[in-house]
Motif scaffolding. Structure first.
Motif, mmCIF file in Angstrom:
data_model
loop_
_atom_site.group_PDB
_atom_site.id
_atom_site.type_symbol
_atom_site.label_atom_id
_atom_site.label_comp_id
_atom_site.label_asym_id
_atom_site.label_seq_id
_atom_site.Cartn_x
_atom_site.Cartn_y
_atom_site.Cartn_z
ATOM 1 N N HIS A 46 0.840 -1.202 0.000
ATOM 2 C CA HIS A 46 0.000 0.000 0.000
ATOM 3 C C HIS A 46 0.875 1.252 0.000
ATOM 4 O O HIS A 46 0.610 2.202 -0.712
ATOM 5 N N ARG A 47 1.921 1.253 0.826
ATOM 6 C CA ARG A 47 2.783 2.448 0.911
ATOM 7 C C ARG A 47 3.499 2.670 -0.422
ATOM 8 O O ARG A 47 3.650 3.804 -0.879
ATOM 9 N N TYR A 48 3.895 1.574 -1.062
ATOM 10 C CA TYR A 48 4.555 1.663 -2.370
ATOM 11 C C TYR A 48 3.569 2.217 -3.415
ATOM 12 O O TYR A 48 3.891 3.141 -4.158
ATOM 13 N N ASN A 49 2.352 1.655 -3.438
ATOM 14 C CA ASN A 49 1.350 2.112 -4.417
ATOM 15 C C ASN A 49 1.052 3.597 -4.258
ATOM 16 O O ASN A 49 0.989 4.338 -5.241
ATOM 17 N N MET A 50 0.899 4.050 -3.015
ATOM 18 C CA MET A 50 0.601 5.472 -2.790
ATOM 19 C C MET A 50 1.773 6.343 -3.243
ATOM 20 O O MET A 50 1.573 7.439 -3.774
ATOM 21 N N PRO A 91 -1.985 14.109 -2.216
ATOM 22 C CA PRO A 91 -2.530 14.241 -3.568
ATOM 23 C C PRO A 91 -3.907 13.564 -3.646
ATOM 24 O O PRO A 91 -4.184 12.613 -2.913
ATOM 25 N N GLU A 92 -4.735 14.053 -4.567
ATOM 26 C CA GLU A 92 -6.121 13.573 -4.648
ATOM 27 C C GLU A 92 -6.204 12.065 -4.884
ATOM 28 O O GLU A 92 -7.036 11.374 -4.290
ATOM 29 N N ASN A 93 -5.311 11.546 -5.755
ATOM 30 C CA ASN A 93 -5.392 10.098 -6.027
ATOM 31 C C ASN A 93 -4.998 9.270 -4.787
ATOM 32 O O ASN A 93 -5.528 8.183 -4.559
ATOM 33 N N VAL A 94 -4.112 9.826 -3.965
ATOM 34 C CA VAL A 94 -3.723 9.129 -2.721
ATOM 35 C C VAL A 94 -4.901 9.150 -1.741
ATOM 36 O O VAL A 94 -5.208 8.148 -1.092
ATOM 37 N N GLU A 95 -5.589 10.271 -1.673
ATOM 38 C CA GLU A 95 -6.765 10.365 -0.794
ATOM 39 C C GLU A 95 -7.802 9.311 -1.204
ATOM 40 O O GLU A 95 -8.346 8.587 -0.363
ATOM 41 N N ARG A 96 -8.026 9.191 -2.533
ATOM 42 C CA ARG A 96 -9.025 8.216 -3.004
ATOM 43 C C ARG A 96 -8.585 6.790 -2.702
ATOM 44 O O ARG A 96 -9.377 5.936 -2.343
ATOM 45 N N TYR A 97 -7.295 6.533 -2.844
ATOM 46 C CA TYR A 97 -6.756 5.185 -2.561
ATOM 47 C C TYR A 97 -6.948 4.833 -1.085
ATOM 48 O O TYR A 97 -7.358 3.725 -0.748
ATOM 49 N N ILE A 98 -6.679 5.794 -0.208
ATOM 50 C CA ILE A 98 -6.826 5.566 1.244
ATOM 51 C C ILE A 98 -8.284 5.206 1.569
ATOM 52 O O ILE A 98 -8.561 4.265 2.315
ATOM 53 N N LEU A 99 -9.215 5.940 0.946
ATOM 54 C CA LEU A 99 -10.643 5.669 1.197
ATOM 55 C C LEU A 99 -11.030 4.303 0.648
ATOM 56 O O LEU A 99 -11.687 3.508 1.330
ATOM 57 N N LYS A 100 -10.574 4.019 -0.579
ATOM 58 C CA LYS A 100 -10.931 2.759 -1.227
ATOM 59 C C LYS A 100 -10.420 1.562 -0.424
ATOM 60 O O LYS A 100 -11.123 0.574 -0.243
ATOM 61 N N GLU A 101 -9.191 1.663 0.060
ATOM 62 C CA GLU A 101 -8.574 0.539 0.780
ATOM 63 C C GLU A 101 -8.858 0.599 2.287
ATOM 64 O O GLU A 101 -8.375 -0.241 3.035
#
Ligand code: ATP
Ligand code: MG
Length: 208
Positions: free
Chosen positions: A59-63, A190-200
């Motif tokens: 997860h940390r790598y993906n973000m 960043p917005e995509n990181v925020e969305r990833y955090i919510l999704k996961e």
């Protein structure tokens, strides 16, 4: 990535999660020192943090990839993901020297809080011979930097630099707390990181 890299920045961190403090700092150091590339290296098993309390590496790598993908000078390395045992920076730097060659100059990018901790780092004297450190201003951590540099003597003054950057009062610890408390993290990551955090569903149920 292009092969002829003269100056390579290494931005190491737990990135749990990555935030704009990391990105602004890396970009400021890249510009100031004319770095060809900055390689973000998410820590595998940070020696100073317990594995049980950090988010799984993937997860940390993906973000980190998502946060850096729009900057043509930023890359992410999985080098510490592939190694077991504690992630000592000296091992990472030695591996990168093998990859990029001895003619490349390495700049390890940190905040001034990390400069304070350098005396406790594994094989720090040897590490200072292999790479420079650039400590970017971090709120509340700047007054002691000169005395830390002095503690290392000549090599300290040659290889540890303090770069004055705009102070950003942002930390991953604060972001994790905000999520747990249901407060906004908009514009801090960043917005995509925020969305990833919510999704996961990250950071919801972790103890401090
Ligand atoms: P945590 O609160 O979990 O320790 P953090 O925000 O300090 O997270 P790290 O992954 O520990 O983030 O930091 C990686 C590197 O980035 C460190 O060298 C740290 O000093 C630097 N850094 C983090 N946030 C900032 C900031 N706001 N300004 C300057 N440097 C920063
Ligand atoms: Mg930290």
């Amino acid at each position: 990535m292009e092969q002829n890299i003269r100056k390579l920045g290494i931005m190491g961190g737990t990135f749990d999660p990555i935030h704009i403090g990391h990105l602004v700092t890396a970009e400021a150091v890249r510009m100031e020192y004319g770095l060809d590339v900055v390689l973000f290296v998410p820590a595998g098993h940070p020696p100073h943090k317990s594995d049980a309390l950090i988010t799984p590496m993937l997860h940390r790598y993906n973000m980190t990839v998502m946060a850096t993908c729009s900057n043509p000078f930023f890359y992410v390395s999985s080098i510490e993901m592939e190694r077991s045992g504690p992630s000592y920076t000296i091992d990472t730097v030695k591996e990168l020297i093998k990859q990029y060659g001895e003619q490349t100059e390495f700049y390890f990018i940190t905040g001034t809080d990390t400069i304070h901790e350098l005396p406790t780092w594994h094989n720090i004297t040897e590490l200072l011979q292999l790479c420079r450190f650039v400590g970017a201003t971090r709120p509340g951590c700047n007054s002691m930097v000169d005395s830390i540099i002095e503690r290392f003597g000549k090599i300290g003054s040659q290889r540890i630099h303090h770069l004055a950057t705009p102070e950003l009062e942002i930390s991953s610890t604060d972001i994790r707390e905000r999520i747990r408390e249901g407060r906004s993290i908009k514009y801090i990551v960043p917005e995509n990181v925020e969305r990833y955090i919510l999704k996961e569903n990250l950071y919801q149920y972790r103890s401090k």
